[in-house]
Design a protein around this motif. Structure first.
Motif, PDB file in Angstrom:
ATOM      1  N   GLY A  28     -14.975  -0.530 108.857  1.00  0.00           N
ATOM      2  CA  GLY A  28     -13.989  -0.920 107.881  1.00  0.00           C
ATOM      3  C   GLY A  28     -14.355  -2.248 107.633  1.00  0.00           C
ATOM      4  N   ASP A  29     -14.708  -2.474 106.171  1.00  0.00           N
ATOM      5  CA  ASP A  29     -15.294  -3.447 105.052  1.00  0.00           C
ATOM      6  C   ASP A  29     -14.370  -4.364 105.211  1.00  0.00           C
ATOM      7  OD1 ASP A  29     -17.734  -1.646 104.736  1.00  0.00           O
ATOM      8  OD2 ASP A  29     -16.950  -1.715 103.498  1.00  0.00           O
ATOM      9  N   ASP A  30     -13.224  -4.633 105.562  1.00  0.00           N
ATOM     10  CA  ASP A  30     -11.721  -5.797 106.087  1.00  0.00           C
ATOM     11  C   ASP A  30     -12.458  -6.163 106.945  1.00  0.00           C
ATOM     12  OD1 ASP A  30     -11.288  -3.287 106.473  1.00  0.00           O
ATOM     13  OD2 ASP A  30      -9.322  -4.290 107.680  1.00  0.00           O
ATOM     14  N   PHE A  31     -12.453  -5.901 108.466  1.00  0.00           N
ATOM     15  CA  PHE A  31     -13.446  -6.624 109.347  1.00  0.00           C
ATOM     16  C   PHE A  31     -14.042  -7.133 109.689  1.00  0.00           C
ATOM     17  CE2 PHE A  31     -15.333  -5.498 113.787  1.00  0.00           C
ATOM     18  CZ  PHE A  31     -13.412  -5.998 114.643  1.00  0.00           C
ATOM     19  N   SER A  33     -14.939  -8.987 106.903  1.00  0.00           N
ATOM     20  CA  SER A  33     -15.000 -10.233 106.059  1.00  0.00           C
ATOM     21  C   SER A  33     -14.367 -11.681 106.606  1.00  0.00           C
ATOM     22  CB  SER A  33     -13.416  -9.576 105.498  1.00  0.00           C
ATOM     23  OG  SER A  33     -12.370  -9.704 105.840  1.00  0.00           O
ATOM     24  N   LYS A  34     -14.903 -10.786 107.892  1.00  0.00           N
ATOM     25  CA  LYS A  34     -14.023 -11.823 108.709  1.00  0.00           C
ATOM     26  C   LYS A  34     -15.501 -13.250 109.103  1.00  0.00           C
ATOM     27  CE  LYS A  34     -11.032 -10.297 112.029  1.00  0.00           C
ATOM     28  NZ  LYS A  34     -10.850  -9.993 113.449  1.00  0.00           N
ATOM     29  N   ASN A 131      -6.968  -8.772 119.049  1.00  0.00           N
ATOM     30  CA  ASN A 131      -7.329  -7.371 117.775  1.00  0.00           C
ATOM     31  C   ASN A 131      -8.998  -6.766 117.212  1.00  0.00           C
ATOM     32  OD1 ASN A 131      -4.996  -8.271 116.759  1.00  0.00           O
ATOM     33  ND2 ASN A 131      -5.441 -10.257 115.795  1.00  0.00           N
ATOM     34  N   ARG A 133     -12.224  -4.428 117.438  1.00  0.00           N
ATOM     35  CA  ARG A 133     -12.575  -2.329 117.970  1.00  0.00           C
ATOM     36  C   ARG A 133     -13.414  -2.217 118.465  1.00  0.00           C
ATOM     37  NH1 ARG A 133     -11.226  -2.248 110.920  1.00  0.00           N
ATOM     38  NH2 ARG A 133      -9.227  -3.485 110.967  1.00  0.00           N
ATOM     39  N   ASN A 214      -9.127   4.929 113.997  1.00  0.00           N
ATOM     40  CA  ASN A 214      -9.610   6.236 112.250  1.00  0.00           C
ATOM     41  C   ASN A 214     -10.779   7.092 113.032  1.00  0.00           C
ATOM     42  OD1 ASN A 214     -11.266   6.868 110.581  1.00  0.00           O
ATOM     43  ND2 ASN A 214     -12.434   5.474 109.795  1.00  0.00           N
TER      44      ASN A 214
END
Length: 259
Positions: A28-31, A33-34, A131, A133, A214
């Motif tokens: 996940g690219d959103d992950f 972004s941290k 949080n 993965r 996912n």
């Protein structure tokens, strides 16, 4: 035996390619972004899966049981500009001292080699941040080359599908007739003991109270792109949803877990 099993640097580059192109987008690219992530790879081998994360400036830890692979990783990263962010540990994961909590745990093409997955999969939960993965990828045992027989020196045995699912005594005799070394035979028989199906994996995941964030069922393993020039293909839902039977044609199962 394929050239890649002799030239570890080539294998290192293959790992980098697949992780950058397929694994990271799948997680996940959103992950990512941290600004900072603490990453752990279990069964880190030569370290190719870790490099894309080290390139991003993350803190990365690799735990590898085989000393020679840990030595190769040390050599490959000796000139990396972020090498101070890398920790390489040669040890059994169960002896691993939990000195940190990890935002991402990578277990790629490793779980099928681990004895007692019912112990291992819940064990790593304590290493994961709230949080965080966990990324798993593995070839289901019953797929055409789920026994990893492609490592055989005998050319026929290295390309022959499905014979790894024969009874152990018959499988062993076939390998001996093919004049495989005792070390190769021992390793392939061990994989026969530790191979895992999608159904058993999911059963353990459920019992361990993880959430599946996912998942993907690949007819053509993403790693086959760099190895064989084959474009990765996900199975149609109608085929990926058939329990047990799917293990015979899915070449790689990808999964992201959360607490």
């Amino acid at each position: 035996m394929q050239e890649r099993h002799f030239k570890r640097e080539k294998y290192f580059e293959e790992q980098i390619f697949t992780t950058e192109k397929y694994v990271i987008p799948f997680i996940g690219d959103d992950f990512f972004s941290k600004n900072k992530l603490n990453v752990l790879e279990i069964g880190s081998g030569e370290g190719g899966n870790m490099k894309p994360f080290l390139d991003k400036g993350y803190k990365v830890t690799g735990v590898e049981l085989e000393a020679i692979k840990n030595e190769w990783a040390t050599d490959f990263f000796s000139y990396h500009p972020n090498k101070n962010n890398l920790t390489l540990i040669c040890d059994d994961i169960y002896n691993f001292k939990k000195e940190a909590i990890y935002d991402l745990i990578i277990i790629r093409d490793v779980v099928e080699h681990i004895h007692n997955q019912e112990r291992f999969i819940p064990f790593i939960k304590d290493l994961l941040s709230e949080n965080g993965r966990i990324f798993f990828a593995f070839p289901p045992w019953y797929n055409p080359f789920g026994g990893h027989q492609q490592v055989c020196k005998n050319k026929l045995l290295s390309i022959l599908p499905f014979y790894h699912i024969l009874p152990k005594s018959i499988y062993k005799n076939i390998l001996r007739l093919g004049k495989e070394t005792d070390g190769t035979i021992e390793g392939l028989l061990e994989i026969k003991d530790t191979g895992i199906s999608i159904e058993r994996f999911k059963k353990i995941v459920s019992a361990s109270k993880y959430n599946i964030l996912n998942e993907a069922y690949f007819l053509i393993n993403p790693n086959y792109k760099i190895k064989f020039g084959l474009k990765p293909r996900i199975a149609w839902k109608i085929f990926s949803k058939i329990p047990y039977l799917r293990n015979f044609y899915i070449t790689s199962y990808y999964c992201v877990l959360t607490k």
